[in-house]
Design an enzyme around this catalytic site. Structure first.
Site, PDB file in Angstrom:
ATOM      1  N   SER A   8       0.872  -1.137  -0.002  1.00  0.00           N
ATOM      2  CA  SER A   8       0.279   0.062  -0.112  1.00  0.00           C
ATOM      3  C   SER A   8       0.765   1.349  -0.004  1.00  0.00           C
ATOM      4  CB  SER A   8      -0.990   0.093   1.068  1.00  0.00           C
ATOM      5  OG  SER A   8      -1.568  -1.196   1.408  1.00  0.00           O
ATOM      6  N   LYS A  18       7.750   3.445   1.810  1.00  0.00           N
ATOM      7  CA  LYS A  18       8.423   3.986   3.188  1.00  0.00           C
ATOM      8  C   LYS A  18       9.952   4.210   2.967  1.00  0.00           C
ATOM      9  CE  LYS A  18       5.702   1.278   4.308  1.00  0.00           C
ATOM     10  NZ  LYS A  18       5.257  -0.152   4.831  1.00  0.00           N
ATOM     11  N   GLU A  22      12.092  -8.919   3.577  1.00  0.00           N
ATOM     12  CA  GLU A  22      11.290  -7.879   4.379  1.00  0.00           C
ATOM     13  C   GLU A  22      11.205  -8.279   5.901  1.00  0.00           C
ATOM     14  OE1 GLU A  22       6.961  -7.911   3.468  1.00  0.00           O
ATOM     15  OE2 GLU A  22       7.637  -9.449   2.094  1.00  0.00           O
TER      16      GLU A  22
END
Length: 267
Positions: A12, A15, A73
């Site tokens: 979404s 960052k 991740e």
């Protein structure tokens, strides 16, 4: 770290974490604006090493930063969380759970520098946004959060006190017996009430999975990070209440949504 930039490109949001003048700085943008963010980054990233993580890391490496390094991740999220815990003076040498609420949700067991992913769920911020598209007029995250804060879940959720009325329930009456179970009231309910119910369903589900994971791994310390919690006081308050009710000790890390970007940069 001054010559490093960490980028976490998830489902979404994109960052970014970087250091400037001895301070850590953060930037985020919707994934739909990724090209704008990365074009800006290309202008300011000369002589800096780029570290990428998240599901879109490969695409960014191929299209923008071919010399960038890709970090797993899950490793990035845990490394970044450990860094933020240290910054906040929290001891990370005891066993705890780390819950990362992003588009979906992941659970990790932390023991000092060691961590393992133990659970995952499709319930998360993506669920909140998707249900918002179906049940409410506003489509941006901040508006949906504000809407959920002004609504009443009991308008559409069947609560324990509804079942036992007029008798006194054996447990807290405001707990949910069944989500969205007041089917006749759904069409006449407000968008705020429906979004309050959605947010409650997500936080209840995450709490229940957290309680089970904490019991399985013999810990009561649970640490929450992730972009879905950023600016989302209703969700933080709800998780805090449900976790404490269940005997857990919840902690919400400041800037926790940037854990992945920070961890990528550190790694």
């Amino acid at each position: 770290m001054k010559n490093r930039i960490g980028i976490d490109a998830g489902g979404s949001l994109i960052k970014i974490a970087y250091e400037e003048n001895g301070r850590m700085h953060f930037r985020k943008q919707p994934i739909g604006e990724m090209d704008v963010a990365l074009e800006w980054l290309k202008m300011v990233s000369s002589n800096k090493t780029i570290f990428l993580t998240g599901g879109r890391a490969g695409k960014i490496k191929a299209n923008f930063f071919p010399d960038a390094e890709i970090v797993d991740e899950f490793t990035a999220a845990c490394e970044g969380a450990n860094y933020l815990m240290m910054k906040e003076g929290l001891h990370n040498n005891e066993k705890s759970l780390l819950i990362n609420i992003g588009t979906g949700t992941s659970w990790f067991k932390l023991e000092g520098e060691h961590y393992d992913r133990i659970l995952g769920s499709g319930i998360g911020g993506g669920t909140f946004m998707g249900m918002g598209k179906l049940l409410a007029d506003p489509s941006d995250f901040a508006s949906l959060v504000s809407l959920s804060a002004s609504g009443k879940k009991g308008t559409v959720d069947l609560l324990v006190k509804d079942i036992y009325h007029p008798e006194e329930p054996p447990i807290r009456g405001d707990l949910t017996a069944s989500n969205f179970a007041k089917t006749e009231a759904i069409h006449s309910s407000s968008s705020a009430d429906r979004m309050a119910s959605v947010l409650n369903m997500i936080t209840e589900t995450i709490t229940l999975l957290t309680v089970q994971a904490a019991a399985l791994h013999s810990t009561k310390k649970v640490i929450f990070i992730g972009s879905t919690l950023a600016g989302n006081k209703p969700m933080q308050d709800s998780l805090d209440s449900y976790c404490k009710m269940s005997g857990l000790d919840p902690i919400f890390l400041q800037n926790g949504e940037f854990s992945g970007a920070i961890g990528a940069m550190l790694k």
